[in-house]
Design an enzyme around this catalytic site. Sequence first.
Site, PDB file in Angstrom:
ATOM      1  N   ALA A  36      31.254  36.585  34.261  1.00  0.00           N
ATOM      2  CA  ALA A  36      32.068  35.952  33.231  1.00  0.00           C
ATOM      3  C   ALA A  36      33.526  35.811  33.681  1.00  0.00           C
ATOM      4  CB  ALA A  36      31.987  36.748  31.936  1.00  0.00           C
ATOM      5  N   HIS A  37      34.332  35.213  32.819  1.00  0.00           N
ATOM      6  CA  HIS A  37      35.724  34.902  33.173  1.00  0.00           C
ATOM      7  C   HIS A  37      36.560  36.159  33.414  1.00  0.00           C
ATOM      8  CE1 HIS A  37      36.372  34.582  28.534  1.00  0.00           C
ATOM      9  NE2 HIS A  37      36.459  35.833  28.928  1.00  0.00           N
TER      10      HIS A  37
END
Length: 204
Positions: A127-128
């Site tokens: 994820a980010h």
Amino acid sequence: FKGKSKYIDKSSVISNGVILGKGVSIESGVNIGYNCIIGNNVSIGNNTVISNSIIGDNVIIGRNCSIGQSGFGFAINADNNEKIFHKGRVILQNNIKIGANCCIDRGSFSDTTIGENTYFDNLCHVAHNVEIGNNCIFAACTGIAGSTVIGNSVLVGGQVGISGHIRIGNNVRIAAKSGVFNNVNDNDDIMGNPAINKFKYIKN
């Protein structure tokens, strides 16, 4: 184009302004966005989409991967959830291997970074804003939530879920199907859901 490529399939789409290193191999159906830099001797498998990314040398990316798309970032309110704009990048350092069907999200306000010689099996998600060190191994179906920091030489079994905004130290080993919700110290071996030290888990 910085040098002669090894192979670029005619069906691939490479936007204007992309920088490609020497010896790059790009298979059919690949799409590379305009703001990407691809290093030397990089191999990109069929139907992979890359955007907002800087990729080092000797990186292997499997087929059907998505790298550099916006992450799952949003602000919750009572009437309408608001998506957070992502302006970061994905940075893959040298000698990384990404398996098939992996997704790596770009950072929101900082970059998503993966260190040298780190390997991902198929069907992994990063994820980010995640930061991953060097020489790590992630088995299939690992999911890493946003803004987590992972050290060097971490070994992760299949179907592990790692929560967001935590820190995992160096030389950690995580057993398959574990759920990691808390910080993990260097050199710890953990297992279970929630994951705890393996000796405590076996004792229980």
